[in-house]
Scaffold this motif. Sequence first.
Motif, PDB file in Angstrom:
ATOM      1  N   UNK A 155     -25.304  31.382  22.130  1.00 28.23           N
ATOM      2  CA  UNK A 155     -25.305  32.003  23.457  1.00 28.23           C
ATOM      3  C   UNK A 155     -25.102  33.507  23.333  1.00 28.23           C
ATOM      4  N   UNK A 156     -24.777  34.157  24.454  1.00 22.92           N
ATOM      5  CA  UNK A 156     -24.677  35.606  24.469  1.00 22.92           C
ATOM      6  C   UNK A 156     -23.494  36.150  23.667  1.00 22.92           C
ATOM      7  N   UNK A 157     -22.613  35.279  23.220  1.00 19.04           N
ATOM      8  CA  UNK A 157     -21.441  35.719  22.461  1.00 19.04           C
ATOM      9  C   UNK A 157     -21.716  35.830  20.963  1.00 19.04           C
ATOM     10  N   UNK A 158     -22.899  35.390  20.533  1.00 18.55           N
ATOM     11  CA  UNK A 158     -23.152  35.349  19.081  1.00 18.55           C
ATOM     12  C   UNK A 158     -24.561  35.838  18.761  1.00 18.55           C
ATOM     13  N   UNK A 159     -24.716  36.321  17.538  1.00 15.61           N
ATOM     14  CA  UNK A 159     -26.011  36.729  16.991  1.00 15.61           C
ATOM     15  C   UNK A 159     -26.459  35.672  15.994  1.00 15.61           C
TER      16      UNK A 159
ATOM     17  N   UNK B  38     -18.674  25.599  18.862  1.00 13.46           N
ATOM     18  CA  UNK B  38     -19.163  25.122  20.167  1.00 13.46           C
ATOM     19  C   UNK B  38     -18.983  26.159  21.267  1.00 13.46           C
ATOM     20  N   UNK B  39     -18.085  27.154  21.042  1.00 14.18           N
ATOM     21  CA  UNK B  39     -17.873  28.188  22.048  1.00 14.18           C
ATOM     22  C   UNK B  39     -19.000  29.218  22.078  1.00 14.18           C
ATOM     23  N   UNK B  40     -19.775  29.282  20.995  1.00 11.73           N
ATOM     24  CA  UNK B  40     -20.837  30.293  20.922  1.00 11.73           C
ATOM     25  C   UNK B  40     -22.222  29.670  20.744  1.00 11.73           C
ATOM     26  N   UNK B  41     -22.319  28.341  20.796  1.00 14.73           N
ATOM     27  CA  UNK B  41     -23.612  27.684  20.559  1.00 14.73           C
ATOM     28  C   UNK B  41     -23.685  26.363  21.311  1.00 14.73           C
ATOM     29  N   UNK B  42     -24.909  25.899  21.568  1.00 12.47           N
ATOM     30  CA  UNK B  42     -25.102  24.594  22.185  1.00 12.47           C
ATOM     31  C   UNK B  42     -26.237  23.854  21.475  1.00 12.47           C
ATOM     32  N   UNK B  43     -26.279  22.573  21.680  1.00 14.02           N
ATOM     33  CA  UNK B  43     -27.203  21.707  20.936  1.00 14.02           C
ATOM     34  C   UNK B  43     -28.645  21.876  21.384  1.00 14.02           C
ATOM     35  N   UNK B  44     -29.556  21.754  20.416  1.00 16.48           N
ATOM     36  CA  UNK B  44     -30.993  21.673  20.668  1.00 16.48           C
ATOM     37  C   UNK B  44     -31.455  20.312  20.168  1.00 16.48           C
ATOM     38  N   UNK B  45     -32.138  19.540  21.015  1.00 13.18           N
ATOM     39  CA  UNK B  45     -32.582  18.216  20.576  1.00 13.18           C
ATOM     40  C   UNK B  45     -33.849  17.808  21.315  1.00 13.18           C
ATOM     41  N   UNK B  46     -34.520  16.806  20.770  1.00 10.96           N
ATOM     42  CA  UNK B  46     -35.727  16.282  21.385  1.00 10.96           C
ATOM     43  C   UNK B  46     -36.951  17.143  21.130  1.00 10.96           C
TER      44      UNK B  46
END
Length: 417
Positions: A325-329, A236-244
């Motif tokens: 996010x910008x912290x991950x590839x 969760x520190x490097x990504x966020x949810x996509x929905x809808x």
Amino acid sequence: MIKRDIPKIRFNNSKIDWQQVKFKNLLNSEEGIRRGPFGSALKKELFVQNSEYVVYEQQNAIYDHFNTRYRISEEKYHELKKFILLPGDFIMSGAGTIGKISLVPEGIENGVFNQALIRLRVNKNTDKEFFLQWMRSSKMQIKLTKANPASAMVNLVPMSEVKEWDVIVPSLEEQSAIGYLFRTLDDLLTSHKDNLANYQSLKAAMLSKMFPKAGQTVPEIRLDGFEREWKKSKLKDVAHRVQGNDGRMDLPTLTISASGGWMNQIDRFSANIAGKEQKNYTLLKKGELSYNHGNSKLAKYGVVFELQDYEEALVPKVYHSFRVNQLADAKFIEIMFSTKIPDRELGKLVSSGARMDGLLNISFDDFMNIAIIIPTIEEQQAIGAYFSNLDQLITSFQEKITQLETLKKKLLQDMFI
């Protein structure tokens, strides 16, 4: 008008019509066809540990290799001299998986064939490579097997009947040309399959060595220029949810295949997707990822794939879709899910009760809370690029193999009568 006996595809300089002959006319007049000895002649108690004489089995014909499991004494070998295999002979499976045929190569160990095999030996007027491919063609395989109406079982046609078949074959010169063509195709296929296996093995080895083992903060193998320890984090520190979704239902509809990668299901689902079903799909954009939390051949606790070959697509809502996010590839995160790092964390969730009706039931919040360990963004990108290149090589060889197999199948259909 007389119908000429010719196949659909021929070499340009082939002018002689294919001729009808008896099958037995292609074989050695004395040892053309011989079935293996009675089972009692090669019982397991007769096998020995140390001997230079071996027993060839049905698996050798089915899988086209000449590795052996059993050995017999020199005395037994000479006793069964009628069943000796020689280079240039053919062996054909005669029970269970029937009709599979293989050409005996040079350099095999001295040995005899068992009761599940049939040996065929051609004469000097028959090209061995042609005979092999001709016998493997779909037309001959169908002809060699037949259904038993009483049991619906497939049986091999009796060899006494096979010998009397009327068959149509080309001149020896054309046989040789056809045989050489298929031998070249087979050699090329073998080369591509070897390369594919090598790259797949390399990928598996690098996946185990380029990510830290449990309790460690650096991997066994690193790309040049990177030395810092990897940091413990949570997804969760490097990504966020996509929905809808935005209501469009005319986009590609994708699912994650159990064998790997995205599968376009538009043909299957297009007729069923309507406005009332919008709630069942998530709009995924290029670079975003989805986690299918069902068991698969790739991972015990599910698998993650990044959307790369489509700009936008619809995926099932039951997948956990997210964007880094910008912290991950993104490619690094996908590759990480091919290792045991997430499996250790997901396994804890499953063991604590994240199952429903025998399936994994990992919530999105629990999924995003799993512990991961990641390097700097620069090292992530380098690792992602490394595995992207490997995947491209693997895909390239898979495509070449498919193309060659399709070509060979077509030629087998069109170059034989």
